[in-house]
Every structure is written in C-alpha cells, then in structure tokens.
Design an enzyme around this catalytic site. Structure first.
Site, mmCIF file in Angstrom:
data_model
loop_
_atom_site.group_PDB
_atom_site.id
_atom_site.type_symbol
_atom_site.label_atom_id
_atom_site.label_comp_id
_atom_site.label_asym_id
_atom_site.label_seq_id
_atom_site.Cartn_x
_atom_site.Cartn_y
_atom_site.Cartn_z
ATOM 1 N N GLU A 167 2.081 1.790 -3.474
ATOM 2 C CA GLU A 167 1.024 2.297 -4.355
ATOM 3 C C GLU A 167 0.964 3.815 -4.292
ATOM 4 O O GLU A 167 0.836 4.500 -5.317
ATOM 5 C CB GLU A 167 -0.315 1.682 -3.955
ATOM 6 C CG GLU A 167 -1.498 2.236 -4.741
ATOM 7 C CD GLU A 167 -2.739 2.399 -3.895
ATOM 8 O OE1 GLU A 167 -3.326 3.507 -3.914
ATOM 9 O OE2 GLU A 167 -3.124 1.438 -3.200
ATOM 10 N N HIS A 168 1.075 4.367 -3.097
ATOM 11 C CA HIS A 168 1.084 5.821 -2.946
ATOM 12 C C HIS A 168 2.323 6.437 -3.590
ATOM 13 O O HIS A 168 2.243 7.460 -4.277
ATOM 14 C CB HIS A 168 1.063 6.185 -1.455
ATOM 15 C CG HIS A 168 -0.291 6.136 -0.829
ATOM 16 N ND1 HIS A 168 -0.914 7.243 -0.316
ATOM 17 C CD2 HIS A 168 -1.147 5.096 -0.636
ATOM 18 C CE1 HIS A 168 -2.097 6.903 0.183
ATOM 19 N NE2 HIS A 168 -2.251 5.595 0.009
ATOM 20 N N GLU A 226 -4.909 8.394 6.337
ATOM 21 C CA GLU A 226 -5.875 7.506 5.666
ATOM 22 C C GLU A 226 -6.340 6.403 6.614
ATOM 23 O O GLU A 226 -7.536 6.077 6.693
ATOM 24 C CB GLU A 226 -5.232 6.904 4.414
ATOM 25 C CG GLU A 226 -6.151 5.988 3.625
ATOM 26 C CD GLU A 226 -5.476 5.371 2.415
ATOM 27 O OE1 GLU A 226 -6.133 4.599 1.701
ATOM 28 O OE2 GLU A 226 -4.281 5.658 2.177
ATOM 29 N N HIS A 258 0.829 -1.205 0.000
ATOM 30 C CA HIS A 258 0.000 0.000 0.000
ATOM 31 C C HIS A 258 0.865 1.257 0.000
ATOM 32 O O HIS A 258 0.559 2.239 -0.704
ATOM 33 C CB HIS A 258 -0.908 -0.038 1.237
ATOM 34 C CG HIS A 258 -1.817 1.135 1.357
ATOM 35 N ND1 HIS A 258 -2.021 1.798 2.542
ATOM 36 C CD2 HIS A 258 -2.572 1.790 0.438
ATOM 37 C CE1 HIS A 258 -2.870 2.800 2.350
ATOM 38 N NE2 HIS A 258 -3.217 2.816 1.085
#
Length: 447
Positions: free
Chosen positions: A71-72, A148, A68
């Site tokens: 991905e950012h 997030e 994750h």
C-alpha cells in the site's frame, strides 16, 4: 428501490434507482473487472476507489506485512510518474488521495471535483498497474513503516486493540496485525512484496467504485483505457474472484486474557466476544444491541461507568464484521486502580442484555440513532463509495438507506434479547495495556 439488489458474479450490466433518486449502475466485464457507480443529484465532486480483494488475512507466512508494505509502495512511483508527480496530481486540484489496508481488502482512493475525475482515474489506474517498487524506495519505505508501527506502539489504545484481536482469534489470520510487526517488516524482501503484488493485482480481483458526480459510461471507458495502457490484459475472459465463503467457520477459541504491563496513567481495556459475519441476517439486530450497550452518551456503558460512577472518560462498544466472522467488543480507558471494577461492570452490562433484555425506549432510541447516523454519513461521497465497495466485495447485495431503515424497523426487543443471550454464552476475551498485572481480570476468564 424496494428491498436489496443482489450482485451476481457474472458478466453483465445492472442499473437501479436508490434512495434519494441516486442512480446506481454496475458493470461486470468479461475480464472479471467490476465497476460500480452511484450518481448523486447535485453533487459537484466524486470519490473514486480502486479496491483489490486481498487484505492482511490473505498473506502467506513468508509475506506477513506485505499488503501494508505494498500500500505504501504504490504511492512511490510508476514507470510514468514519480512519487512527487502522484502527490502533485491531487494537491494541484485541491483533491485528497490515500489508501487503506484492511484484513480483507486494500483500497486506493481519491476525492476530487467533478472536472478532475478523469485525472483521478488515470493516476489511480497507473498506480495499480505500474508500480515499479524501486529497490531504493523499498528500503526508504521500510523505515517509514517501522516508524508508523513505533508510533502505534506508543498509543496504548492501539496496542490494546491489536492484543484484543489476538486474544479473540488466536493464531487465525484475523488475529494478526494488519500492518505487520517490526520483525516481519524488517524481514520483508522486495521479491516477496513483488510476488504478492503480481499475484493479487489483476482485473478479476479489482473492483472500482465511484460515488458523486459520475457518468457511468465515461467511467467504464476511462477505467478500461487506463488499465490497458498500464499493461493489463482486459481481453482474456476470467471470472471475478469469488467472494469469501461466509460459511467457512473461523476456529473457536477459549476465553483468553492478554496483559501488557506498561507504565501509564491509564489502563486501556478491551473485552468482547465473537460477533456476527457481515452477511448474517441478524446484523440489524446486532446494530441495535451495540447501540444500546455502548453506542452513545445514552448507552448503558456510558451511563453506568462514566455518568453514574465517574470511572472512565472514554467507554464504548463496537461491532466490526468480516465475511466469515465478527466481533462485539467494549473499550474503556481508566485509572489502573479502577481497571478491575470497570472490566467487571462492562461484563455485567453486556450480559444483562441477554438476561434482562432491553426497554422499549432503548429500542426506539437505538433505531433512531442508527437511522440518523446512516443518513448523515451518506451526505459524504466517501461513505457512498465505500458502501459500493463493501456491497460488491463482501455482501453480494446493495442495500440503500430506505432498505436499511426498513430492516432496522423490524428489530424487536425479543430479537435483541435472544441475540444478547447467544453472544453472552460465547467465550469472553480481554486485553489490557498499562499499569496492570496478571490476575486483575479474573471475571473475564471462563466467561
């Protein structure tokens, strides 16, 4: 197209017509890179997806959250483009771009007009091959991801979903949060994420899928050219990364109940059992069962819990699948005072399918619902692009709308009852978040 088309992991070309006169083409290149396209007649846009066959379940213990995190970071700049350049590339043409991290893959995608497909391929390829993972951007994005996660922690439904998978899969990688935890994100290092990037982002682990207005030959040429410009070696022969072994059993777990007390006006309840793997031949039967149980306003859960008793506003069932495992789950949000009654009713309706079967009218309605929903979803090139990706990465076969409808039409009442009885015999797990307490949901224990 008649029947399903198998997608072998060997270098070569495939071409066939799918429902609606859509031309599907597939190229498996000597480097192990796989490229699939579906040309939709009359389309003036296309959705492009770059899929990496690594998800959160593939992380090493010291890498939790890296998928994750990465991905950012791929949106934060390359050797050629800043983060703003990447954003402007799509915004300037009215396009969309984003990414998704899942348990078994990561996908970077964009949707643009037909004339902007070359640009989208160039930018996505640059992101995939040439992210610099700048140390300063790394620290900035660490804070963004923590925000997030904090936002998700304030959504009690999200919290219940994470705890439900933890209850259902225990210590297995499928039970871990996809995005990592505050602790793993704080402990992540640039070196660890960089190692994850270099280990998993390679030609034989990349699948490119495009649906809509696309010329396959131009697509293949553009993808190879831009991956090469990004420094990838496409001349060295390699086998495509093997698909996950569907026979690899995820260790069984006993019934489990996880309670997360939080001050709230509603209790968020998730309950369910292990379902079917993505390649299980009974997936169509499970789709029908899920539809009857909680797939719409005419479903049993909705009618019994909301319409007849007014115990909840939101109630439904769901059935995600993975390469070697699956879930049949139920969700309800209700007053804490009603939580125990709602959980008991959910369990009762779930078990009733195995003991009493379903009605012919329910079967017909479910088949119609699933068929119509599938047809409507395919009006969107995003759905078609995703279908190509799942077919290549997980299924090993392409199933078009006609074949999917044919498989649904073969499902019988006995099939649903048999599967319902099998699933009802499995351990039930439950997660509840809100103003609830241990001991409220004894109906789930030992089920």
């Amino acid at each position: 197209m008649t029947g399903a088309t198998t997608l072998p992991l060997v270098a070569g070309e495939q071409s066939f017509m799918a429902a609606g006169e859509c031309l599907v083409r597939r190229s498996v290149l000597p480097s192990g890179l796989r490229i699939l396209s579906e040309r939709v007649p009359g389309a003036r846009s296309a959705t492009i997806g770059f899929w990496v066959t690594a998800g959160s379940r593939d992380e090493a213990p010291d890498e939790y959250g890296s998928t994750h995190f990465l991905e950012h970071l791929l949106f934060k700049g390359t050797h050629k483009r800043t983060a703003l350049d990447i954003a402007v590339s799509f915004d300037a043409v009215g396009g969309e771009h984003n990414a998704i991290t899942a348990k078994e893959y990561t996908c970077y995608y964009g949707r643009v007009r037909d004339s902007d497909v070359p640009m989208a391929i160039e930018v996505l390829a640059d992101m995939i091959t040439s992210s610099v993972i700048d140390p300063d951007e790394f620290e900035t994005e660490r804070e963004v991801i923590l925000e997030e996660i904090a936002m998700a922690e304030d959504d009690l439904g999200d919290v219940a979903s994470e705890r439900f998978f933890e209850a259902l899969f225990g210590d297995h990688s499928l039970g871990r949060p996809i995005g990592g935890s505050p602790q793993t994100i704080r402990e992540a290092t640039r070196e660890g994420v960089w190692h994850h990037y270099r280990r998993n982002y390679s030609p034989n682990r990349l699948v490119v899928t495009v649906a809509g207005a696309v010329d396959h030959d131009e697509l293949v040429e553009a993808v190879q050219r831009h991956l090469t410009l990004g420094g990838w070696d496409l001349d060295t022969h390699a086998e495509p990364a093997p698909r996950r072994d569907a026979e690899q059993a995820v260790p069984a777990t006993a019934s489990s109940t996880l309670i997360v007390p939080r001050p709230s006006e509603q209790a968020n309840i998730l309950m369910g059992v292990r379902g079917l793997a993505a390649t299980d031949a009974r997936r169509s039967t499970l789709s029908v069962l899920n539809s009857v149980l909680g797939g719409g306003m005419s479903s049993r859960l909705f009618q019994q819990i909301r319409e007849r008793r007014g115990l909840a506003y939101s109630v439904y069932s769901f059935s995600p699948s993975y390469s070697d495992a699956g879930v049949l789950g139920m969700y309800a949000g209700c007053s804490p005072a009603k939580a125990e009654s709602v959980a008991a009713l959910m369990l009762e309706e779930f078990r009733s399918i195995g003991t009493g079967g379903i009605l012919p009218s329910e079967l017909d309605r479910a088949v119609g619902q699933m068929g119509g929903a599938s047809a409507l979803a395919l009006e969107d090139s995003d759905t078609r692009m995703s279908r190509l990706g799942r077919a290549e990465i997980t299924m090993g076969e392409f199933v078009d709308l006609d074949e999917a409808l044919r498989r649904l039409s073969l499902v019988t009442i006995d099939d649903v009852a048999d599967l319902g009885a099998e699933l009802a015999s499995r351990p039930v797990s439950l997660a509840a978040v809100g103003s609830v307490a241990d001991g409220m949901f004894i109906t789930a224990e030992g089920a």
